[in-house]
Write a protein that holds these residues in place. Structure first.
Motif, PDB file in Angstrom:
ATOM      1  N   VAL A  30       7.757 -29.342 -37.330  1.00 56.96           N
ATOM      2  CA  VAL A  30       7.801 -30.126 -38.567  1.00 56.96           C
ATOM      3  C   VAL A  30       9.239 -30.515 -38.903  1.00 56.96           C
ATOM      4  O   VAL A  30       9.504 -31.628 -39.358  1.00 56.96           O
ATOM      5  CB  VAL A  30       7.157 -29.346 -39.731  1.00 56.96           C
ATOM      6  CG1 VAL A  30       7.162 -30.192 -41.005  1.00 56.96           C
ATOM      7  CG2 VAL A  30       5.725 -28.953 -39.382  1.00 56.96           C
ATOM      8  N   GLY A  31      10.179 -29.582 -38.674  1.00 52.87           N
ATOM      9  CA  GLY A  31      11.585 -29.897 -38.948  1.00 52.87           C
ATOM     10  C   GLY A  31      12.090 -31.042 -38.109  1.00 52.87           C
ATOM     11  O   GLY A  31      12.750 -31.962 -38.611  1.00 52.87           O
ATOM     12  N   GLY A  37      12.201 -38.534 -38.007  1.00 53.29           N
ATOM     13  CA  GLY A  37      11.413 -39.615 -38.594  1.00 53.29           C
ATOM     14  C   GLY A  37      12.016 -40.173 -39.868  1.00 53.29           C
ATOM     15  O   GLY A  37      12.037 -41.390 -40.079  1.00 53.29           O
ATOM     16  N   SER A  38      12.520 -39.304 -40.736  1.00 52.49           N
ATOM     17  CA  SER A  38      13.058 -39.773 -42.017  1.00 52.49           C
ATOM     18  C   SER A  38      14.454 -40.374 -41.885  1.00 52.49           C
ATOM     19  O   SER A  38      14.926 -41.043 -42.808  1.00 52.49           O
ATOM     20  CB  SER A  38      13.098 -38.617 -43.016  1.00 52.49           C
ATOM     21  OG  SER A  38      14.008 -37.627 -42.601  1.00 52.49           O
ATOM     22  N   SER A  39      15.127 -40.125 -40.763  1.00 54.18           N
ATOM     23  CA  SER A  39      16.484 -40.661 -40.603  1.00 54.18           C
ATOM     24  C   SER A  39      16.486 -42.188 -40.614  1.00 54.18           C
ATOM     25  O   SER A  39      17.437 -42.807 -41.103  1.00 54.18           O
ATOM     26  CB  SER A  39      17.117 -40.144 -39.306  1.00 54.18           C
ATOM     27  OG  SER A  39      16.370 -40.555 -38.183  1.00 54.18           O
ATOM     28  N   THR A  40      15.425 -42.805 -40.099  1.00 58.20           N
ATOM     29  CA  THR A  40      15.328 -44.268 -40.128  1.00 58.20           C
ATOM     30  C   THR A  40      15.315 -44.776 -41.556  1.00 58.20           C
ATOM     31  O   THR A  40      16.042 -45.713 -41.908  1.00 58.20           O
ATOM     32  CB  THR A  40      14.066 -44.735 -39.381  1.00 58.20           C
ATOM     33  OG1 THR A  40      14.183 -44.392 -38.006  1.00 58.20           O
ATOM     34  CG2 THR A  40      13.890 -46.247 -39.503  1.00 58.20           C
ATOM     35  N   ASP A  41      14.479 -44.150 -42.397  1.00 60.32           N
ATOM     36  CA  ASP A  41      14.416 -44.570 -43.800  1.00 60.32           C
ATOM     37  C   ASP A  41      15.734 -44.308 -44.518  1.00 60.32           C
ATOM     38  O   ASP A  41      16.153 -45.090 -45.373  1.00 60.32           O
ATOM     39  CB  ASP A  41      13.284 -43.834 -44.516  1.00 60.32           C
ATOM     40  CG  ASP A  41      11.917 -44.339 -44.097  1.00 60.32           C
ATOM     41  OD1 ASP A  41      11.769 -45.553 -43.929  1.00 60.32           O
ATOM     42  OD2 ASP A  41      11.006 -43.524 -43.920  1.00 60.32           O
ATOM     43  N   LYS A  42      16.384 -43.200 -44.174  1.00 60.03           N
ATOM     44  CA  LYS A  42      17.672 -42.901 -44.813  1.00 60.03           C
ATOM     45  C   LYS A  42      18.709 -43.960 -44.468  1.00 60.03           C
ATOM     46  O   LYS A  42      19.455 -44.438 -45.334  1.00 60.03           O
ATOM     47  CB  LYS A  42      18.162 -41.511 -44.389  1.00 60.03           C
ATOM     48  CG  LYS A  42      19.454 -41.074 -45.067  1.00 60.03           C
ATOM     49  CD  LYS A  42      19.835 -39.668 -44.696  1.00 60.03           C
ATOM     50  CE  LYS A  42      18.991 -38.646 -45.410  1.00 60.03           C
ATOM     51  NZ  LYS A  42      19.302 -38.573 -46.868  1.00 60.03           N
ATOM     52  N   ILE A  43      18.753 -44.349 -43.186  1.00 56.22           N
ATOM     53  CA  ILE A  43      19.697 -45.388 -42.757  1.00 56.22           C
ATOM     54  C   ILE A  43      19.387 -46.703 -43.451  1.00 56.22           C
ATOM     55  O   ILE A  43      20.289 -47.382 -43.968  1.00 56.22           O
ATOM     56  CB  ILE A  43      19.651 -45.558 -41.228  1.00 56.22           C
ATOM     57  CG1 ILE A  43      20.237 -44.330 -40.534  1.00 56.22           C
ATOM     58  CG2 ILE A  43      20.427 -46.808 -40.794  1.00 56.22           C
ATOM     59  CD1 ILE A  43      20.025 -44.302 -39.037  1.00 56.22           C
ATOM     60  N   PHE A 397      13.890 -28.222 -45.270  1.00 52.43           N
ATOM     61  CA  PHE A 397      15.355 -28.176 -45.296  1.00 52.43           C
ATOM     62  C   PHE A 397      15.949 -28.484 -43.912  1.00 52.43           C
ATOM     63  O   PHE A 397      16.999 -29.111 -43.820  1.00 52.43           O
ATOM     64  CB  PHE A 397      15.822 -26.812 -45.798  1.00 52.43           C
ATOM     65  CG  PHE A 397      15.411 -26.524 -47.209  1.00 52.43           C
ATOM     66  CD1 PHE A 397      16.085 -27.109 -48.274  1.00 52.43           C
ATOM     67  CD2 PHE A 397      14.325 -25.706 -47.482  1.00 52.43           C
ATOM     68  CE1 PHE A 397      15.710 -26.863 -49.586  1.00 52.43           C
ATOM     69  CE2 PHE A 397      13.929 -25.455 -48.785  1.00 52.43           C
ATOM     70  CZ  PHE A 397      14.620 -26.036 -49.843  1.00 52.43           C
ATOM     71  N   VAL A 398      15.254 -28.044 -42.854  1.00 53.54           N
ATOM     72  CA  VAL A 398      15.696 -28.409 -41.504  1.00 53.54           C
ATOM     73  C   VAL A 398      15.641 -29.918 -41.330  1.00 53.54           C
ATOM     74  O   VAL A 398      16.558 -30.541 -40.779  1.00 53.54           O
ATOM     75  CB  VAL A 398      14.817 -27.715 -40.438  1.00 53.54           C
ATOM     76  CG1 VAL A 398      15.127 -28.271 -39.043  1.00 53.54           C
ATOM     77  CG2 VAL A 398      15.053 -26.214 -40.454  1.00 53.54           C
ATOM     78  N   GLY A 399      14.561 -30.525 -41.823  1.00 54.32           N
ATOM     79  CA  GLY A 399      14.419 -31.983 -41.730  1.00 54.32           C
ATOM     80  C   GLY A 399      15.503 -32.720 -42.488  1.00 54.32           C
ATOM     81  O   GLY A 399      16.071 -33.694 -41.995  1.00 54.32           O
ATOM     82  N   MET A 400      15.796 -32.247 -43.708  1.00 51.63           N
ATOM     83  CA  MET A 400      16.863 -32.875 -44.496  1.00 51.63           C
ATOM     84  C   MET A 400      18.200 -32.769 -43.774  1.00 51.63           C
ATOM     85  O   MET A 400      18.968 -33.738 -43.696  1.00 51.63           O
ATOM     86  CB  MET A 400      16.959 -32.209 -45.873  1.00 51.63           C
ATOM     87  CG  MET A 400      15.850 -32.574 -46.833  1.00 51.63           C
ATOM     88  SD  MET A 400      16.129 -31.914 -48.493  1.00 51.63           S
ATOM     89  CE  MET A 400      17.587 -32.786 -48.988  1.00 51.63           C
ATOM     90  N   TYR A 429       4.987 -34.998 -44.685  1.00 53.62           N
ATOM     91  CA  TYR A 429       3.619 -34.785 -45.151  1.00 53.62           C
ATOM     92  C   TYR A 429       2.600 -34.977 -44.024  1.00 53.62           C
ATOM     93  O   TYR A 429       1.650 -34.207 -43.894  1.00 53.62           O
ATOM     94  CB  TYR A 429       3.296 -35.748 -46.294  1.00 53.62           C
ATOM     95  CG  TYR A 429       3.978 -35.404 -47.597  1.00 53.62           C
ATOM     96  CD1 TYR A 429       4.087 -34.079 -48.031  1.00 53.62           C
ATOM     97  CD2 TYR A 429       4.512 -36.392 -48.412  1.00 53.62           C
ATOM     98  CE1 TYR A 429       4.710 -33.766 -49.225  1.00 53.62           C
ATOM     99  CE2 TYR A 429       5.136 -36.089 -49.611  1.00 53.62           C
ATOM    100  CZ  TYR A 429       5.234 -34.772 -50.014  1.00 53.62           C
ATOM    101  OH  TYR A 429       5.856 -34.463 -51.187  1.00 53.62           O
ATOM    102  N   ILE A 430       2.807 -36.019 -43.220  1.00 56.53           N
ATOM    103  CA  ILE A 430       1.852 -36.316 -42.150  1.00 56.53           C
ATOM    104  C   ILE A 430       1.811 -35.182 -41.130  1.00 56.53           C
ATOM    105  O   ILE A 430       0.745 -34.657 -40.795  1.00 56.53           O
ATOM    106  CB  ILE A 430       2.208 -37.651 -41.464  1.00 56.53           C
ATOM    107  CG1 ILE A 430       1.939 -38.824 -42.421  1.00 56.53           C
ATOM    108  CG2 ILE A 430       1.394 -37.839 -40.182  1.00 56.53           C
ATOM    109  CD1 ILE A 430       2.455 -40.156 -41.909  1.00 56.53           C
ATOM    110  N   VAL A 431       2.982 -34.805 -40.621  1.00 56.13           N
ATOM    111  CA  VAL A 431       3.034 -33.776 -39.576  1.00 56.13           C
ATOM    112  C   VAL A 431       2.590 -32.423 -40.121  1.00 56.13           C
ATOM    113  O   VAL A 431       1.767 -31.728 -39.504  1.00 56.13           O
ATOM    114  CB  VAL A 431       4.458 -33.678 -38.992  1.00 56.13           C
ATOM    115  CG1 VAL A 431       4.541 -32.559 -37.963  1.00 56.13           C
ATOM    116  CG2 VAL A 431       4.855 -35.000 -38.352  1.00 56.13           C
ATOM    117  N   PHE A 432       3.104 -32.061 -41.277  1.00 51.19           N
ATOM    118  CA  PHE A 432       2.727 -30.769 -41.858  1.00 51.19           C
ATOM    119  C   PHE A 432       1.234 -30.728 -42.170  1.00 51.19           C
ATOM    120  O   PHE A 432       0.553 -29.719 -41.922  1.00 51.19           O
ATOM    121  CB  PHE A 432       3.553 -30.505 -43.114  1.00 51.19           C
ATOM    122  CG  PHE A 432       3.341 -29.138 -43.702  1.00 51.19           C
ATOM    123  CD1 PHE A 432       3.564 -27.999 -42.938  1.00 51.19           C
ATOM    124  CD2 PHE A 432       2.918 -28.983 -45.008  1.00 51.19           C
ATOM    125  CE1 PHE A 432       3.377 -26.727 -43.472  1.00 51.19           C
ATOM    126  CE2 PHE A 432       2.725 -27.722 -45.550  1.00 51.19           C
ATOM    127  CZ  PHE A 432       2.955 -26.592 -44.776  1.00 51.19           C
TER     128      PHE A 432
END
Length: 663
Positions: A30-31, A37-43, A397-400, A429-432
């Motif tokens: 999940v991390g 996955g979220s890094s794209t949205d952050k960029i 937190f690992v993901g962040m 949410y999807i993966v978890f």
């Protein structure tokens, strides 16, 4: 209820290792998924914020008319936006790419922006395309001021205080060669040289423009309309790139230049609806295409030839390549996430299934005491859900942290904007959610299967699987050459088929993930994807895939040891040394790993082909041969690490307790 809670507490204390393994594998899967996955949205959120704050122009309209833009032309173009009820902010100026001589005696290809709204009185305040001021000098000067783009990998930069001569006769001659392929007539050059004296400017500030944040090069206008900024790869192979960029006031252009070949102006337009951009959204793309067509049509004469060329942010290498690379990260993550989820579900299923098998007696006692099947299954579901929940919280937190790390990694290729605090939760949410559902299904499946048996049957230990000849025993030329310990190993590997297949499949998928990371790395180092940022992301993929491999092998081997405590204790009683007893298990690990690696190759080819298809680059045949060799070594390395970690677990088996077990 008191008895129920006691058994629940004892289960947690007895199966700490299994509990931790579930936490760790959920943390990794999940991390990784949430972070990459979220890094794209952050960029892309950071890019949108940067675009809005810096008032980046959406259109640069370049005039090809001899007399350039008139006030009526500018108003005609701006009125097109008014029709859409969008009042644009605009600025005018001009830009040319020419070779300039610098104080060190070298000539460098330089882009010069002649700005009509050039900041005065050392304010450095731009109307549009607001840059970061990196350094500046407030020393008074009698020379016209110039600002320079800061140095990076390809921009050489200019020192503060440097004085640069702008020879307009030479500039006009270079522009003539760019447009017509021929130099100006010598008599014309002489006339221009007499009328337009060279102007010396002094560099008083270095800037970072929002339009030139790419550190790997900025394509030059000298290629004219042949410059194509591709969506993939570096986009700079074979293109001429500028060495320096200067910003000066258009007031320094000699008035006699207006009727000569000097381009007369650019119109910079920034639409007021800054939210429309949203990192090159589809709505923004449609709007840009429509307005570009309107501008071109409005400036087309009776001869059917347009006097303008419209440049949009889709033609800007820096911003669009950053967006494109972020999309590649998203494509890569979606493919790899599926593999991570599959392995996680498989390993957790094995864990929970084996846990319930080990507690057959407990289940039988609870059923005899009158506990409902739901309460019994709920106990094991609670065990799995608590472990999954802890892993899920940690993975957030690992993901962040991972998404922030990937954002930082992009600084190798770009002067990245300030990082947005936004953290996309969709991947998390999807993966978890999928993993929670998979674990619940695995628990229910194992629980219902056990509830169908009678308590008396559950109270009896599950009989060991009957031994039978394996396929190799029908090959005397091979079988007879094996020693006893290797015959025993082969029989044990093939005796427990479900455990064997689960281990092989899990190792094969992990091997495919490692190979996918190596393939992306190879594509960056030796292929067409020239991006230091993607190189670092490939390394992250390899590390997480390796950690997943280690966790998979550790968990499956730990289950194997738990199932065979009595068998291993018997070997110890018979006088086997620690190394021989450990080798009994280690050989099985290595055989399962080797078979998993073999099956991992075709799976890796499938996974890599899918990744390459989604990012639009690379082929299987283009992967360097040594990458296919490195991948199994990575898997074997983690297998060796696991055997070292589990050695203590094997040699510390309590022989007395193990041999007391009822057969």
């Amino acid at each position: 209820m008191k008895t129920y809670l006691k058994t629940l507490g004892r289960m947690f204390s007895k199966h700490v290792t299994r509990f931790i393994s579930i936490i760790f594998i959920v943390l990794i899967s999940v991390g990784f998924s949430a972070g990459v996955g979220s890094s794209t949205d952050k960029i892309q959120h950071s890019l949108s914020d940067y675009y809005a704050e810096r008032k980046v122009p959406d259109f640069i309209v370049k005039s090809s008319a001899d007399d350039g833009f008139s006030e009526e032309d500018v108003q005609t173009i701006l009125d097109l936006f008014s029709e859409d009820e969008i009042a644009p902010e605009h600025d005018t100026g001009m830009s040319v790419d020419v070779n300039l001589d610098y104080p060190d005696g070298k000539s460098r290809l330089t882009r010069i922006y002649f700005l009509d709204s050039f900041p005065e009185d050392n304010s450095k305040e731009f109307k549009l395309n607001i840059p970061d001021v990196i350094s500046s000098s407030d020393e008074p000067t009698d020379l016209p001021e110039a600002f320079a783009e800061r140095a990076n990998k390809t921009i050489e930069g200019v020192d503060l205080g440097a004085e640069i001569e702008l020879d307009f006769a030479d500039i006009l001659n270079q522009l003539s060669v760019q447009d017509t392929g021929e130099e100006l007539d010598e008599s014309m050059l002489n006339i221009i040289s007499m009328l337009a004296k060279p102007v010396t400017v002094k560099v008083t500030a270095t800037l970072q423009s929002p339009l030139t944040i790419a550190l790997d090069g900025e394509p030059s206008y000298v290629n004219g309309e042949d410059v194509e900024l591709p969506e993939t790869g570096s986009g700079l192979d074979g293109l001429v790139t500028v060495d320096n960029i200067l910003y000066v006031s258009s007031d320094i252009i000699p008035s006699v230049m207006g009727n000569v070949l000097l381009p007369s102006g650019d119109l910079y337009i920034a639409v007021c609806d800054r939210d429309m951009f949203s990192s090159f959204s589809r709505g923004y793309e449609k709007y840009i295409d429509e307005m570009s067509e309107k501008i071109t049509a409005a400036m087309t004469g009776e001869d059917g030839v347009s006097t303008v060329r419209v440049i949009t942010l889709y033609d800007n290498f820096s911003l669009y390549s950053l967006y494109s690379y972020s999309e590649k990260v998203a494509a890569i993550s979606w493919v790899l996430v599926v593999a991570f989820i599959f392995v996680t579900a498989l390993v957790v299923f094995s864990n929970i299934s084996r846990l319930m098998e080990e507690e057959r007696g407990q289940v039988a006692c609870l059923r005899t005491l009158g506990y409902s099947p739901f309460k019994i299954i709920f106990k094991y579901a609670l065990f799995a859900m608590i472990a999954t929940g802890i892993g899920g919280v940690g993975s957030y937190f690992v993901g962040m942290g991972l998404s922030s790390l990937i954002y930082y990694i992009f600084n190798f290729s770009y002067a990245m904007p300030a990082m947005s605090a936004y953290f996309a939760m969709n991947f998390y949410y999807i993966v978890f959610g999928i993993i929670v559902v998979a674990i619940l299904c695995a628990t229910l499946f194992s629980g219902i299967k056990m509830m169908l048996q009678q308590p008396a049957e559950l109270l009896r230990p599950k009989p060991p699987k009957a031994g039978k000849k394996v396929i190799f025993e029908h090959m005397p030329f091979l079988w007879n050459r094996l020693s006893f310990k290797y015959k025993s190993t082969v029989r044990n590997v093939l005796r427990y088929k479900s455990r064997f297949f689960m281990t092989v499949i899990a190792v094969a998928v992990s091997m495919a993930l490692v190979m996918a990371g190596l393939a992306i790395l190879d594509l960056c180092l030796f292929g067409t994807l020239k991006s230091p940022s993607i190189v670092a992301i490939a390394v992250v993929i390899i590390i997480f895939a390796g950690m997943l491999t280690a966790t998979v092998i550790y968990t499956m081997t730990n289950i194997n040891i738990s199932e065979r405590n009595r068998e291993l204790a018997t070997l110890m009683v018979l006088g086997y040394h620690d190394g021989e007893v450990c080798g009994y298990i280690h050989r099985e690990i290595y055989i399962d790993t080797l078979i998993g690696i073999i099956f991992g190759y075709p799976l890796a080819a499938l996974l890599i082909g899918l990744v390459f298809t989604l990012i639009g680059l690379g082929t299987l045949g283009g992967i360097s041969w040594f990458m296919w060799v490195i991948a199994p070594f990575v898997v074997v390395l983690f297998s060796l690490l696991v055997t070292l970690l589990l050695r203590r677990r094997i040699v510390k088996i309590d022989m007395n307790e193990s041999l007391k077990a009822i057969e």
